[in-house]
Design a protein around this motif. Structure first.
Motif, PDB file in Angstrom:
ATOM      1  N   ASP A  98      98.480 -17.216  75.591  1.00 20.63           N
ATOM      2  CA  ASP A  98      98.035 -17.885  74.363  1.00 20.63           C
ATOM      3  C   ASP A  98      98.943 -17.559  73.177  1.00 20.63           C
ATOM      4  O   ASP A  98      98.952 -18.287  72.188  1.00 20.63           O
ATOM      5  N   HIS A  99      99.686 -16.469  73.297  1.00 20.40           N
ATOM      6  CA  HIS A  99     100.633 -16.089  72.240  1.00 20.40           C
ATOM      7  C   HIS A  99     102.064 -16.494  72.597  1.00 20.40           C
ATOM      8  O   HIS A  99     103.022 -16.032  71.987  1.00 20.40           O
ATOM      9  N   ASP A 161     109.973 -12.038  68.103  1.00 20.18           N
ATOM     10  CA  ASP A 161     109.297 -10.752  67.923  1.00 20.18           C
ATOM     11  C   ASP A 161     107.863 -10.949  67.447  1.00 20.18           C
ATOM     12  O   ASP A 161     106.967 -10.187  67.807  1.00 20.18           O
ATOM     13  N   ALA A 162     107.635 -11.979  66.640  1.00 26.37           N
ATOM     14  CA  ALA A 162     106.289 -12.249  66.122  1.00 26.37           C
ATOM     15  C   ALA A 162     105.308 -12.538  67.263  1.00 26.37           C
ATOM     16  O   ALA A 162     104.153 -12.091  67.221  1.00 26.37           O
ATOM     17  N   GLN A 163     105.760 -13.260  68.287  1.00 27.60           N
ATOM     18  CA  GLN A 163     104.887 -13.530  69.434  1.00 27.60           C
ATOM     19  C   GLN A 163     104.472 -12.217  70.102  1.00 27.60           C
ATOM     20  O   GLN A 163     103.301 -12.038  70.453  1.00 27.60           O
ATOM     21  N   THR A 165     104.407  -9.166  68.727  1.00 32.05           N
ATOM     22  CA  THR A 165     103.544  -8.422  67.803  1.00 32.05           C
ATOM     23  C   THR A 165     102.129  -8.988  67.818  1.00 32.05           C
ATOM     24  O   THR A 165     101.148  -8.231  67.898  1.00 32.05           O
ATOM     25  N   ASN A 166     102.011 -10.314  67.757  1.00 34.38           N
ATOM     26  CA  ASN A 166     100.688 -10.946  67.745  1.00 34.38           C
ATOM     27  C   ASN A 166      99.946 -10.713  69.056  1.00 34.38           C
ATOM     28  O   ASN A 166      98.727 -10.466  69.058  1.00 34.38           O
ATOM     29  N   ALA A 167     100.651 -10.781  70.169  1.00 36.07           N
ATOM     30  CA  ALA A 167     100.017 -10.526  71.466  1.00 36.07           C
ATOM     31  C   ALA A 167      99.561  -9.072  71.551  1.00 36.07           C
ATOM     32  O   ALA A 167      98.442  -8.796  72.011  1.00 36.07           O
ATOM     33  N   GLU A 168     100.405  -8.144  71.118  1.00 38.61           N
ATOM     34  CA  GLU A 168     100.016  -6.728  71.141  1.00 38.61           C
ATOM     35  C   GLU A 168      98.818  -6.475  70.233  1.00 38.61           C
ATOM     36  O   GLU A 168      97.924  -5.698  70.590  1.00 38.61           O
ATOM     37  N   ASP A 169      98.763  -7.122  69.070  1.00 41.86           N
ATOM     38  CA  ASP A 169      97.600  -6.978  68.180  1.00 41.86           C
ATOM     39  C   ASP A 169      96.327  -7.462  68.870  1.00 41.86           C
ATOM     40  O   ASP A 169      95.278  -6.822  68.786  1.00 41.86           O
ATOM     41  N   ALA A 170      96.418  -8.602  69.560  1.00 38.34           N
ATOM     42  CA  ALA A 170      95.253  -9.147  70.264  1.00 38.34           C
ATOM     43  C   ALA A 170      94.835  -8.238  71.424  1.00 38.34           C
ATOM     44  O   ALA A 170      93.642  -8.035  71.669  1.00 38.34           O
ATOM     45  N   LYS A 173      93.079  -5.279  69.933  1.00 38.22           N
ATOM     46  CA  LYS A 173      91.724  -5.667  69.505  1.00 38.22           C
ATOM     47  C   LYS A 173      90.778  -5.749  70.710  1.00 38.22           C
ATOM     48  O   LYS A 173      89.602  -5.425  70.604  1.00 38.22           O
TER      49      LYS A 173
END
Length: 179
Positions: A98-99, A161-163, A165-170, A173
């Motif tokens: 999804d990311h 890199d943003a993908q 970072t966002n996946a790791e944040d999810a 969570k």
């Protein structure tokens, strides 16, 4: 050549390589067999011979893939450590895809066999659904079941890199990411 003529040996293996290299998706042994007018078992033998000659072919749950480094050109590759229950596997894979990430594989450290890895190669929810379905239909275990506490690693590919970072944040969570 007529449509029912078998493609023999070396010529068939060369065609398999060219077909896999040109494909953007995995190709099943059955499809390769139909294309060359031989059985899936003959294709499995061909793939084994090609791998023995160091052709970078891997078997995924969707079929065979030719792993060219140039196909990953411009992609960022990272290894991410995760821990979760088997029931959370689909959720974990959905977070990755999804990311915008591709999950190449899963690796564990087995107490007897050492490092074990398996190709996954999923990039979207449909591929995740098919992967989970095949595991269930085969009544197979996820590799995380063989690891200490369910800890495992995924090699993932991203465009940015943003993908990642966002996946790791999810994943954080969802209490799946190990840091």
């Amino acid at each position: 050549m007529n449509d029912n003529e078998k493609i023999l040996g070396k010529e068939r293996r060369e065609l398999i390589i060219k077909t896999l290299q040109a494909s953007k998706k995995p190709i099943s042994g059955r499809e390769l067999g139909e294309m060359t007018n031989v059985s899936r078992q003959v294709i499995v033998g061909d793939i084994t011979l090609l791998k023995a000659k160091n052709e970078p072919i891997i078997a995924t749950s969707q079929g065979y893939v030719y792993m060219l480094t140039q196909s990953d050109h411009g992609k960022i590759e990272k290894t991410i450590v995760c821990r979760h229950t088997p029931e959370q596997t689909e959720e974990e894979l959905h977070i990755f895809v999804d990311h915008g990430l591709t999950v190449k594989d899963v690796k564990i450290e087995h107490p007897v066999y050492g490092d074990l890895s398996a190709s996954i190669m999923v990039s979207n929810r449909h591929e995740v659904k098919e992967f989970i379905k095949k595991v269930r239909e085969a009544n197979a275990s996820f590799l995380l079941n063989l690891s200490e506490g369910g800890t495992h690693l995924h090699t993932v590919l991203a465009d940015t890199d943003a993908q990642l970072t966002n996946a790791e944040d999810a994943l954080r969570k969802a209490d799946i990411l190990v840091e």
